[in-house]
Design an enzyme around this catalytic site. Structure first.
Site, PDB file in Angstrom:
ATOM      1  N   ALA A  77       0.885  -1.129  -0.043  1.00  0.00           N
ATOM      2  CA  ALA A  77       0.136  -0.029   0.082  1.00  0.00           C
ATOM      3  C   ALA A  77       1.002   1.196   0.155  1.00  0.00           C
ATOM      4  CB  ALA A  77      -1.054   0.102   1.348  1.00  0.00           C
ATOM      5  N   ALA A  78       0.524   2.108  -0.895  1.00  0.00           N
ATOM      6  CA  ALA A  78       1.437   3.489  -0.982  1.00  0.00           C
ATOM      7  C   ALA A  78       0.581   4.420  -1.702  1.00  0.00           C
ATOM      8  CB  ALA A  78       2.719   3.133  -1.560  1.00  0.00           C
ATOM      9  N   TYR A 144       7.636  11.618  -3.544  1.00  0.00           N
ATOM     10  CA  TYR A 144       7.540  10.239  -3.870  1.00  0.00           C
ATOM     11  C   TYR A 144       8.592   9.430  -3.335  1.00  0.00           C
ATOM     12  CZ  TYR A 144       6.586   5.505  -5.418  1.00  0.00           C
ATOM     13  OH  TYR A 144       6.448   3.912  -5.722  1.00  0.00           O
ATOM     14  N   ILE A 202       2.302  12.182 -24.529  1.00  0.00           N
ATOM     15  CA  ILE A 202       2.986  13.358 -24.499  1.00  0.00           C
ATOM     16  C   ILE A 202       4.422  13.264 -23.688  1.00  0.00           C
ATOM     17  CG2 ILE A 202       3.204  15.440 -22.676  1.00  0.00           C
ATOM     18  CD1 ILE A 202       0.238  15.710 -23.253  1.00  0.00           C
TER      19      ILE A 202
END
Ligand SMILES: NC(=O)c1ccc[n+]([C@@H]2O[C@H](COP(=O)([O-])OP(=O)(O)OC[C@H]3O[C@@H](n4cnc5c(N)ncnc54)[C@H](O)[C@@H]3O)[C@@H](O)[C@H]2O)c1
Length: 320
Positions: A77-78, A144, A202
């Site tokens: 989980a993150a 992050y 992109i």
């Protein structure tokens, strides 16, 4: 075995749920559906050895309850999105660092036998040398990556201080079915969604930034080898293919597989602040200790992934 899989309704976690429910283990899947998808685990809901809990790794009381009698925790989980971490660094810190600390502490209290933590190649930042081994400096440029460093090092602190059995898996980019672009998905799914929708991919900057991609099947095998390893690993291990693919080449491959050559071309925009330039794994340690190496062919798996995406990638995300 009784297993807790955090982030189990996400991309990688749901494949682990499949594997271990299939093998007859008792699996508790904990997910708050921040980026998870009920469709990833819906097919498991009728199995008696599968339990889905909507909940948060920031909820210590819940973890205290869930961790009772658990043998192994897979902690995935993150808050996984790099872009989101720029605008929500506090949330990223709370989930990825404090959430991990909660997991470790509850695992310690409840004598969990092994914790398998999904760390990330993003901890390294841009390669100072290639391929990147586990001794490479940790130099993540964005919130992050910084949160993954802190969690990775907190795992190390729990190993050193309390002797917990923890494996720290530093995953390089992983792709495969169930990785959808929901606004922040991995680059393979973002490009695939755009090209299949007739919109050009992109690219930030010249597109010569590189990544190392591993197919989900190989990554699940990595987790499984770690689970079955006969002694505590206690140190970080890289899991990546060792092949360097530029973002520009990736975009062009996806355009080709989707049959849009001559129709779509990547659009280049300003480079992203702090974007990592090169990531290529040295996974020698994984090979020597576990006999792991990538067996899937990138281009073939990319074709399979795109075929999957056409059928399922556009389904709306469903949460509990
Ligand atoms: N996919 C990759 O390329 C990659 C590469 C390196 C590391 N990782 C790591 O692997 C793990 C899984 O990544 P993924 O690609 O499957 O992403 P994902 O977004 O599909 O899975 C993450 C899951 O965690 C859940 N979650 C988020 N916050 C939570 C919370 N507070 N409490 C409970 N659940 C929560 C999300 O809802 C989601 O289901 C992450 O820790 C990620 O950092 C992934």
């Amino acid at each position: 075995m009784k297993m807790l899989i955090t982030g189990g309704a996400g991309f990688i976690g749901s494949h682990l749920c499949d594997k271990y429910v299939g093998e007859g283990h008792n699996v508790i899947c904990l997910d708050n559906f921040m980026s998870g998808n009920l469709n990833n685990v819906r097919h498991l809901l009728d199995y008696r050895n599968f339990k889905l809990i909507k909940g948060d790794i920031r909820d210590v009381e819940l973890l205290d309850k869930l961790m009772r009698g658990v043998d192994v925790v897979f902690h995935l989980a993150a808050q996984v999105h790099v872009d989101r971490s720029y605008v929500e660094p506090k949330l990223t810190y709370e989930v990825n660092v404090m959430g991990t600390q909660n997991i470790l502490e509850m695992a310690r209290i409840h004598d969990v036998k092994r914790i398998i933590y999904a760390s990330s190649s993003e901890v390294y930042g841009s390669a100072q040398y290639v391929p990147i081994d586990e001794k490479h400096p940790l130099n993540a440029p964005h919130p992050y990556g910084a949160s993954k460093i802190a969690a990775d090092r907190m795992c190390n602190a729990y190993i050193q201080t309390y002797g917990l059995d923890i494996a720290i898996l530093r995953l390089f980019n992983t792709f495969g079915p169930r990785q959808r672009d929901i606004g922040y998905g991995g680059v393979v799914s973002i490009f695939t969604r755009r090209v299949l929708s007739n919109i050009p991919p992109i690219i930030y900057g010249d597109g010569l930034q590189t990544r190392d991609f591993t197919y989900i099947e190989d990554m699940v095998r990595a987790f499984d080898l770690v689970l079955k390893y006969d002694k505590p690993l206690q140190e970080p291990i890289n899991f990546g293919s060792g092949k360097e693919i530029s973002i520009l080449d990736l975009a062009n491959m996806i355009i080709k597989i989707c049959g849009k050559e001559g129709v779509l071309k990547p659009v280049h925009v300003e480079p992203r602040i702090g974007e990592v330039k090169r990531l290529i794994a040295n996974s020698t340690k994984a090979k020597e200790l576990l006999g792991w190496q990538v067996s899937c062919d990138f281009y073939e798996e990319l074709k399979k992934f795109i075929a999957w995406y056409k059928n399922y990638g556009f389904e709306p995300r469903i949460t509990l």
